[in-house]
Enzyme design. Structure first.
Site, mmCIF file in Angstrom:
data_model
loop_
_atom_site.group_PDB
_atom_site.id
_atom_site.type_symbol
_atom_site.label_atom_id
_atom_site.label_comp_id
_atom_site.label_asym_id
_atom_site.label_seq_id
_atom_site.Cartn_x
_atom_site.Cartn_y
_atom_site.Cartn_z
ATOM 1 N N GLN A 129 34.569 38.311 42.123
ATOM 2 C CA GLN A 129 33.803 38.699 43.303
ATOM 3 C C GLN A 129 32.646 37.757 43.584
ATOM 4 O OE1 GLN A 129 30.914 42.193 41.902
ATOM 5 N NE2 GLN A 129 33.028 42.555 41.211
ATOM 6 N N HIS A 131 28.767 37.816 46.171
ATOM 7 C CA HIS A 131 27.854 38.635 46.954
ATOM 8 C C HIS A 131 27.186 37.767 48.018
ATOM 9 C CE1 HIS A 131 28.514 41.570 43.870
ATOM 10 N NE2 HIS A 131 27.958 40.807 42.953
ATOM 11 N N GLU A 166 22.200 39.528 40.809
ATOM 12 C CA GLU A 166 22.383 40.296 39.580
ATOM 13 C C GLU A 166 21.942 39.483 38.370
ATOM 14 O OE1 GLU A 166 26.567 42.467 41.020
ATOM 15 O OE2 GLU A 166 26.589 40.965 39.411
ATOM 16 N N HIS A 288 32.258 35.249 40.342
ATOM 17 C CA HIS A 288 32.064 35.645 38.948
ATOM 18 C C HIS A 288 32.914 36.874 38.634
ATOM 19 C CE1 HIS A 288 29.144 38.045 41.246
ATOM 20 N NE2 HIS A 288 29.303 38.975 40.320
ATOM 21 N N ARG A 307 35.554 40.605 47.319
ATOM 22 C CA ARG A 307 36.436 40.384 46.171
ATOM 23 C C ARG A 307 37.378 39.212 46.414
ATOM 24 N NH1 ARG A 307 35.300 45.695 46.804
ATOM 25 N NH2 ARG A 307 34.474 46.733 44.960
#
Length: 420
Positions: A129, A131, A166, A288, A307
């Protein structure tokens, strides 16, 4: 300061043993993938404050009591002294944003806790995925809202208007994929399997400059004929199983996702093994996947995921290719920087969260963690105390902005807060 009652998410990829082992409870046999700590509307932590109404913030210095999750009391009701009100942290913050988060946090991020803290226990690979960045998230969310795409539609990409950087910090050896490796390295890895149907991808990786090579190959993988791709994945998985060594992770991935194009896409990425205490920061556009292990994860409070594979869920290929940053990167393993106070900080380039760690020694002087920002303290080892509250592994507390808090005892605490 409030002890948190947290929800464990039973996603299929979750380990059945890692979180129960940390908590010192018997496994149920079901996956226990993530334990959420914070004020995400999907599964907010719950607190108990004596002598408060369900929507009012408690006076500084009140003592919470631990309790199992129950439904929050109706708005406007008044709990009795013998039955303290259990409340969702979302409701507590909504009732008094400045009191719980601090004026600076509210001014910078709005009236919500800007981060979500988790224990993450991967027993199988998560989806491959990426972001979006903040501008992409805002534009994508506005576009889907304009087109009236239902928020819960399977093909909906943007659940909110926020980005989702993240940080994952390993508590056990932790395997993952992070960022593109150099095209030549990816070509050599594919060629080493000796699978004829991988040769066109390897040739493309060698024939173009970095950005073009990575873009063309990922596009070709994700748009390949499914039946032909399934045959390629099966052949690559068999070769990886036979060769072992550096190919072993791809054999394991293929075991969980037979025929999935993400198995081949994963070969474009850096494989990383974190040792306990090491971390990875995952910024916007970086592909990642987490593969195996237990860690502490913190992220901006968002659900925006695009994804690339290793999933039965919707893959929006055009939007994905717009968001991905096609550049080879070093995974950049982070090791914490220690300060004189004993705080070990994981430096990141974002303000929505700040994660640090304390390894507390028996008999050492208490450490003052009072701050003008909201905090969540999570114990991962030992039996330290936060104020008057003793903590065991997997237990956590919420500390409102400005509330005095000192930690002591022996054990490991993670501290999550914001930069405001």
């Amino acid at each position: 300061m409030d002890r948190l009652s947290n929800t464990v998410r039973p996603y299929a990829w979750g380990s059945t043993t890692a979180i129960p082992t940390l908590l010192g409870v018997a496994p149920t046999g079901e996956p226990q993938a993530e334990m959420w700590m914070g004020a995400h509307p999907g599964a907010p932590s719950r607190i108990t404050r004596t002598g408060t109404t369900p929507t009012a913030s408690a006076p500084t210095g009140t003592t919470p009591t631990a309790s199992a999750p129950t439904a929050s009391a109706p708005t406007g009701t008044t709990p009795t002294a013998s039955a303290p009100a259990e409340q969702a942290l979302t409701d507590v913050i909504a009732a008094d944003p400045a009191g719980e988060l601090g004026a600076a946090t509210v001014e910078k991020f709005g009236p919500r806790l800007p981060f979500l803290l988790k224990l993450l226990a991967a027993g199988a690979p998560l989806s491959l995925q990426v972001h979006p960045d903040l501008d992409q998230a805002r534009a994508g969310y506005a576009d889907e809202e304009r087109r009236s795409v239902p928020i819960d539609a399977p093909h909906r990409t943007y659940k909110d208007a926020n980005h989702k950087p993240e940080l994952i910090c390993a508590l056990t050896p932790f395997d993952g994929l992070c960022g593109f490796r150099r095209p030549l390295e990816a070509a050599e890895a594919m060629e080493g399997l000796g699978v004829d149907s991988l040769k066109p991808y390897a040739d493309l990786l060698r024939a173009h400059p970095e950005e073009g090579a990575l873009r063309e190959v990922l596009t070709a993988i994700l748009t390949a004929d499914p039946a032909e791709m399934a045959e390629t994945v099966a052949a690559a998985a068999a070769a990886a199983e036979r060769l072992g060594g550096a190919y072993a992770p791809y054999a394991r991935i293929a075991h969980h996702f037979p025929g999935d194009a993400g198995v081949i896409a994963a070969m474009l990425l850096n494989y990383v093994r974190l040792q306990p205490g090491e971390a990875l920061f995952l910024g916007a556009g970086v592909p990642h996947a987490y593969l195996d292990g237990l860690g502490v994860e913190i992220m901006a409070n968002s659900d925006n995921v695009l994804r690339c594979g290793l999933t039965p869920k919707h893959i929006d290929v055009p939007e994905l290719l717009r968001i991905v940053r096609f550049e080879a990167t070093d995974p950049g393993i982070l090791r914490p920087e220690a300060s004189a106070s004993g705080e070990e900080l994981y430096e990141t380039p974002v303000d929505e969260f700040r994660l640090s760690r304390f390894d507390l020694s028996p008999g050492a002087a208490p450490v003052d963690l009072t701050a003008p920002t909201p905090q969540i303290l999570l114990c991962t080892a030992g039996a330290p105390s936060a104020g008057e509250l003793g903590l065991g592994p997997g237990e956590s507390v919420f500390v409102p902005a400005g509330e005095p808090v000192r930690v002591s005892g022996a054990g490991t605490l993670f501290r999550a807060t914001v930069v405001a």
